[in-house]
Design a protein around this motif. Sequence first.
Motif, mmCIF file in Angstrom:
data_model
loop_
_atom_site.group_PDB
_atom_site.id
_atom_site.type_symbol
_atom_site.label_atom_id
_atom_site.label_comp_id
_atom_site.label_asym_id
_atom_site.label_seq_id
_atom_site.Cartn_x
_atom_site.Cartn_y
_atom_site.Cartn_z
ATOM 1 N N ASP A 107 0.819 -1.213 0.000
ATOM 2 C CA ASP A 107 0.000 0.000 0.000
ATOM 3 C C ASP A 107 0.858 1.270 0.000
ATOM 4 O OD1 ASP A 107 -2.396 -1.297 -0.156
ATOM 5 O OD2 ASP A 107 -2.675 -1.412 2.012
ATOM 6 N N ASP A 108 1.974 1.229 0.741
ATOM 7 C CA ASP A 108 2.881 2.386 0.741
ATOM 8 C C ASP A 108 3.413 2.624 -0.673
ATOM 9 O OD1 ASP A 108 2.571 2.546 3.487
ATOM 10 O OD2 ASP A 108 4.352 1.334 3.916
ATOM 11 N N GLN B 101 2.070 1.663 -3.481
ATOM 12 C CA GLN B 101 0.939 2.075 -4.309
ATOM 13 C C GLN B 101 0.615 3.556 -4.099
ATOM 14 O OE1 GLN B 101 -0.738 -0.138 -6.196
ATOM 15 N NE2 GLN B 101 -2.773 0.646 -6.494
ATOM 16 N N ASN B 102 0.654 4.006 -2.848
ATOM 17 C CA ASN B 102 0.341 5.407 -2.555
ATOM 18 C C ASN B 102 1.388 6.347 -3.134
ATOM 19 O OD1 ASN B 102 -2.028 4.776 -1.281
ATOM 20 N ND2 ASN B 102 -1.097 4.638 0.761
ATOM 21 N N ALA B 103 2.653 5.957 -3.017
ATOM 22 C CA ALA B 103 3.725 6.789 -3.580
ATOM 23 C C ALA B 103 3.543 6.886 -5.095
ATOM 24 C CB ALA B 103 5.086 6.188 -3.236
ATOM 25 N N LYS C 40 0.755 6.578 -6.792
ATOM 26 C CA LYS C 40 -0.420 7.416 -7.100
ATOM 27 C C LYS C 40 -0.057 8.886 -7.057
ATOM 28 C CE LYS C 40 -4.462 4.695 -5.910
ATOM 29 N NZ LYS C 40 -5.094 4.187 -4.697
ATOM 30 N N GLU C 41 0.752 9.242 -6.046
ATOM 31 C CA GLU C 41 1.149 10.643 -5.909
ATOM 32 C C GLU C 41 1.959 11.092 -7.127
ATOM 33 O OE1 GLU C 41 2.753 11.519 -2.008
ATOM 34 O OE2 GLU C 41 3.629 13.388 -2.767
ATOM 35 N N GLU D 269 8.589 6.822 -0.539
ATOM 36 C CA GLU D 269 8.137 8.210 -0.557
ATOM 37 C C GLU D 269 8.196 8.718 -1.979
ATOM 38 O OE1 GLU D 269 10.837 10.220 1.985
ATOM 39 O OE2 GLU D 269 10.160 9.089 3.745
ATOM 40 N N ALA D 270 7.171 9.468 -2.350
ATOM 41 C CA ALA D 270 7.092 9.945 -3.727
ATOM 42 C C ALA D 270 8.355 10.700 -4.131
ATOM 43 C CB ALA D 270 5.861 10.825 -3.895
#
Length: 452
Positions: A193-194, A196-198, A200-201, A439-440
């Motif tokens: 999920d981490d 995936q979130n990075a 997405k950003e 991290e993005a």
Amino acid sequence: MRFISTRGQTPALGFSDAVATGLAPDGGLFLPETLPDFSGDLARFEKLGYAELCFEFLRVFATDIPPATLRGLVDASYTRFADPAIAPLKPLAKNLYVLELFHGPTLAFKDFALQLLGNLYEHQCAVRRQTINVLGATSGDTGAAAIHGLLGKPGTAIFILYPDGRVSPLQERQMACTGATNVFALAVDGTFDDAQNALKEILGDQAFRTRHRLSAVNSINLARVLAQCVYYFYAWLRLPAAERGNVEFVVPTGNFGNVLAGWMLQKMGVPIRSFRVATNQNDILYRMFTTGEYRMGAVLPSLAPSMDIQVASNFERFIYFAVGRDPAKVREVMQTFKATGGYTFANFNRDTFTASRCTDAEIPGIIARVHREHGYIADPHTACGFQKLAAGRVNVVLATASPAKFPDTIRTAIGIEPTHPSLEALKSRPVVKHRLRAEAAAIREFVERRAV
Ligand SMILES: *Cc1c(COP(=O)(O)O)cnc(C)c1O
């Protein structure tokens, strides 16, 4: 042919543009404006080999690619499959077949779509005289298949994020031991999920996205669904004529991409009787097709990890048809789902879909039983399909991965450790992965330096 968004707020696009766009700008998924009817082509298609059938099928959709070019792209997509039948259909017993979809380069069914998608991307780069940078986050099979679809292709680079230490060692080797200079396996410290979130950003940053011509690899691309229709067609044509009208395809299911393709083919005039949605313990779709309620749950990691999902990203295409092809209604359903975590469908065709759910406690026992009864070794995903078979139907179980990808589970179940030469070869090659924070900013900086 033109393609419309399930949410109805994106102008219709041609095939190549819909493939390049992936997710429609209105948040919807692309579908053909009208579904073609193949019912008059069945006899003519019977004699075709896999790649020929794929070409005849796709040419109806990909009308913006010259036929000779499309033929070349399709042929190139299935040359790296180890079995001459590409998708061999093997009889196991009366009324029971297995359709093996794991003879591609990464030994899972995702190669059928991602080999083709890689060639479509390469073609697009050549036509537009542009490079393309592909990004994705994976918890397993998709990343490896996407990488092998773009391996060494000029004008492309691919960056796949995965949670460090949380994909199987063999899956990691498939991503990180390719030796190709356009492939970047990014092991991020964090969960899926981490990652995936990075991702997405980064993809949400329109300026960055445009500057590097970024494209996302995900399970909703139109080309993936269409490529997957073909093996259902091919298998159906291989069955004895007397059995064809009574087939239930049994589909180990996660994001609903695979079974959706079969169902769309049925809507295009191929008389398939029914489908079984076979889930693991992540059972949102099992609950949906037994009760009508589509409600989000929490992900439970399982022995069939490629089916560990919380929401099924391709389900919106089914919803579009279930609500009478009304985009406003689709928007309303998706809105309600987003706001409340669920939606209940009053009526859908229960005759076309049946469902089953398989817990981790059951998987080894099923692998053992299938091995005992049929001398066949099913991987943990395929085992979910074997849990229950329809009496009075011709069951065709889709084998979605090679058992050699899951040696530990198979050894536990039957005391045999399956191997595969391509996986053995990987074990002696160096792992080249890039460790990054989830991290993005860190990922963006990496992409910036290595993008083509
Ligand atoms: C991706 C995958 C699935 C699930 O397919 P969906 O299209 O997401 O339903 C099943 N089995 C294997 C081995 C997979 O890699």
